[in-house]
Design a protein around this motif. Structure first.
Motif, short mmCIF file in Angstrom:
data_model
loop_
_atom_site.label_atom_id
_atom_site.label_comp_id
_atom_site.label_asym_id
_atom_site.label_seq_id
_atom_site.Cartn_x
_atom_site.Cartn_y
_atom_site.Cartn_z
N ARG A 1 -13.88 -0.82 -6.59
CA ARG A 1 -13.31 -0.20 -5.29
C ARG A 1 -13.51 -0.74 -4.16
NH1 ARG A 1 -15.41 4.40 -6.75
NH2 ARG A 1 -13.46 5.11 -7.66
N GLU A 2 -14.58 -1.54 -3.77
CA GLU A 2 -14.83 -2.11 -2.51
C GLU A 2 -14.00 -3.49 -2.57
OE1 GLU A 2 -16.40 -0.85 -0.20
OE2 GLU A 2 -16.64 0.77 -1.60
N ILE A 3 -13.75 -4.23 -3.50
CA ILE A 3 -12.92 -5.28 -3.57
C ILE A 3 -11.50 -4.90 -3.31
CG2 ILE A 3 -12.14 -7.22 -4.90
CD1 ILE A 3 -15.23 -7.49 -3.80
N ALA A 4 -10.95 -3.89 -4.16
CA ALA A 4 -9.58 -3.42 -3.80
C ALA A 4 -9.51 -3.08 -2.42
CB ALA A 4 -9.40 -2.02 -4.81
N ARG A 5 -10.24 -2.38 -1.74
CA ARG A 5 -10.50 -1.99 -0.34
C ARG A 5 -10.16 -3.24 0.45
NH1 ARG A 5 -13.01 2.45 1.80
NH2 ARG A 5 -14.31 2.66 0.12
N LEU A 6 -10.74 -4.36 0.09
CA LEU A 6 -10.71 -5.49 0.89
C LEU A 6 -9.24 -5.99 0.83
CD1 LEU A 6 -13.90 -7.54 0.12
CD2 LEU A 6 -13.47 -6.48 2.25
N VAL A 7 -8.65 -5.91 -0.71
CA VAL A 7 -7.27 -6.40 -0.83
C VAL A 7 -6.23 -5.71 -0.09
CG1 VAL A 7 -5.57 -6.56 -2.51
CG2 VAL A 7 -7.75 -7.37 -3.17
N ALA A 8 -6.51 -4.27 -0.08
CA ALA A 8 -5.50 -3.44 0.68
C ALA A 8 -5.34 -3.76 2.11
CB ALA A 8 -6.04 -2.07 0.42
N THR A 9 -6.65 -3.91 2.61
CA THR A 9 -6.93 -4.32 4.25
C THR A 9 -5.79 -5.37 4.39
OG1 THR A 9 -9.11 -3.32 4.28
CG2 THR A 9 -8.54 -4.87 6.14
N ASP A 10 -6.00 -6.43 3.62
CA ASP A 10 -5.13 -7.48 4.09
C ASP A 10 -3.66 -7.33 3.42
OD1 ASP A 10 -7.12 -9.01 5.24
OD2 ASP A 10 -7.65 -10.10 3.69
N LEU A 11 -3.48 -6.67 2.45
CA LEU A 11 -2.03 -6.29 2.16
C LEU A 11 -1.16 -5.91 3.26
CD1 LEU A 11 -2.08 -4.77 -1.20
CD2 LEU A 11 -1.05 -6.84 -0.49
N ALA A 12 -2.18 -5.17 4.28
CA ALA A 12 -1.40 -4.20 5.53
C ALA A 12 -1.12 -5.24 6.33
CB ALA A 12 -2.51 -3.27 5.97
N ARG A 13 -1.45 -6.67 6.25
CA ARG A 13 -1.20 -7.36 7.46
C ARG A 13 -0.18 -8.45 6.83
NH1 ARG A 13 -7.75 -8.29 7.67
NH2 ARG A 13 -8.25 -6.37 9.19
N VAL A 14 0.00 -8.27 5.40
CA VAL A 14 1.16 -9.21 5.24
C VAL A 14 2.46 -9.01 5.46
CG1 VAL A 14 1.99 -10.21 2.82
CG2 VAL A 14 -0.30 -10.01 3.06
N ASP A 15 2.91 -7.58 5.32
CA ASP A 15 4.37 -7.28 5.42
C ASP A 15 4.46 -5.65 6.03
OD1 ASP A 15 7.07 -6.05 4.13
OD2 ASP A 15 7.40 -8.38 4.10
N PRO A 16 5.37 -5.44 6.71
CA PRO A 16 5.45 -3.92 7.07
C PRO A 16 5.71 -3.12 5.99
CG PRO A 16 6.92 -5.64 8.58
CD PRO A 16 6.54 -6.47 7.39
N ARG A 17 6.23 -3.61 5.01
CA ARG A 17 6.42 -2.63 3.90
C ARG A 17 5.25 -2.38 3.16
NH1 ARG A 17 10.86 -5.82 0.32
NH2 ARG A 17 9.65 -7.48 1.48
N LEU A 18 4.27 -3.23 3.14
CA LEU A 18 2.81 -3.09 2.45
C LEU A 18 2.16 -2.19 3.53
CD1 LEU A 18 2.57 -6.64 1.03
CD2 LEU A 18 2.79 -4.52 -0.34
N ALA A 19 2.26 -2.64 4.72
CA ALA A 19 1.48 -1.66 5.66
C ALA A 19 1.81 -0.21 5.54
CB ALA A 19 1.69 -2.25 6.95
N ALA A 20 2.85 0.02 5.46
CA ALA A 20 3.35 1.27 5.27
C ALA A 20 2.92 1.91 3.89
CB ALA A 20 5.08 1.52 5.25
N ALA A 21 2.76 1.06 2.87
CA ALA A 21 2.26 1.46 1.55
C ALA A 21 0.90 1.83 1.44
CB ALA A 21 2.62 0.52 0.60
N VAL A 22 0.11 1.46 2.43
CA VAL A 22 -1.42 1.63 2.29
C VAL A 22 -1.75 2.92 2.78
CG1 VAL A 22 -3.60 1.01 3.34
CG2 VAL A 22 -2.07 -0.79 2.63
N ARG A 23 -2.55 4.01 1.91
CA ARG A 23 -2.74 5.20 2.02
C ARG A 23 -3.35 5.41 3.38
NH1 ARG A 23 -3.59 9.43 -1.89
NH2 ARG A 23 -3.45 7.77 -3.52
#
Length: 250
Positions: A222-244
């Protein structure tokens, strides 16, 4: 007069078509994942979890995650049928994390050389993802939770991390440096503070450190997934919108 009537009829049909289009719900965002045991899904009856299995907790409802990561796989041995399954699902993004099994001793079937075939295999994944209409995102191999006597983390995966970054720069691919962020998390918490993140059992086949410091418990995944999600939000606006929500907030 007939021209006016025809024009009005055409405008009416166009208006109806636009209305129908507006009423069609946009297709849900799809995220494909390929990788190894640190990423894959596991049965609920097991203690082991991969970060790909926990990633949906940090994504908006409706986001589709196709996680085909499998234990023991490397860039060389990731099964072609699993890769094709990801590609044919038509994801918008594909997260690619390999390195742990690539780094095994030379002579093992999964082993690759960081300077040569590892890079070429990554290039192929990137090329084929793009040909399928997906955006590839390279994810550097998550850090093993192995602390030396000096309190510092081991660096055995560093050549594969640097190789992946080089491929990302060469091909202009977004990269999530999970090796760096997971290492920073472990260093901040310390060996004892991060102890609950990995299985630590001595009977696991992949145990390069004291017990199994590679594979995650649910808390660790869960904590590693949190790190991935944090950086996903910086990759692309669509991914930023997808982060809960703000995944960095704890």
């Amino acid at each position: 007069m007939k021209k006016i009537i025809l024009l009005l009829a055409s405008l009416s049909l166009l208006s109806m078509a636009l209305a129908d289009t507006a009423n069609v719900a946009p297709a849900p965002l799809k995220i494909g994942i390929i990788g190894d045991s640190t990423v894959s899904n596991y049965k609920e009856s097991l203690r082991t979890r991969g970060w790909g299995q926990l990633l949906p907790e940090f994504l908006q409802p409706g986001v589709v995650v196709i996680n085909e990561a499998k234990p023991g796989r490397s860039t060389k041995t990731f099964a072609s049928d699993l890769w094709q399954r990801v590609l044919t699902s038509k994801p918008d993004f594909i997260l690619i994390q390999f390195g742990h099994n690539d780094s095994h001793d030379k002579g093992k079937p999964e082993s690759t050389d960081a300077a040569t075939d590892y890079r070429e295999n990554l290039r192929r994944f990137v090329r084929e993802a793009r040909e399928a209409g997906a955006v590839p995102v390279l994810v550097t191999p998550v850090r093993r939770r192995i602390f030396g006597k000096d309190g510092k983390l081991s660096t055995e995966l560093a050549p594969y991390v640097e190789a992946m970054k080089a491929v990302a720069a060469e091909l202009t691919v977004p990269v999530i440096d999970l090796h760096a962020t997971s290492g920073a998390l472990y260093e901040r918490l310390g060996e004892q503070g991060s102890d609950a993140f990995t299985l630590n059992q001595a009977d696991n086949a992949d145990r390069p450190g004291k017990g199994d410091r590679t594979h995650f418990t649910e808390a660790g995944a869960r904590e590693i997934a949190r790190l991935v999600a944090t950086d996903l939000a910086r990759v692309d606006p669509r991914l930023a919108a997808a982060v809960r929500f703000d995944p960095a907030a704890r």
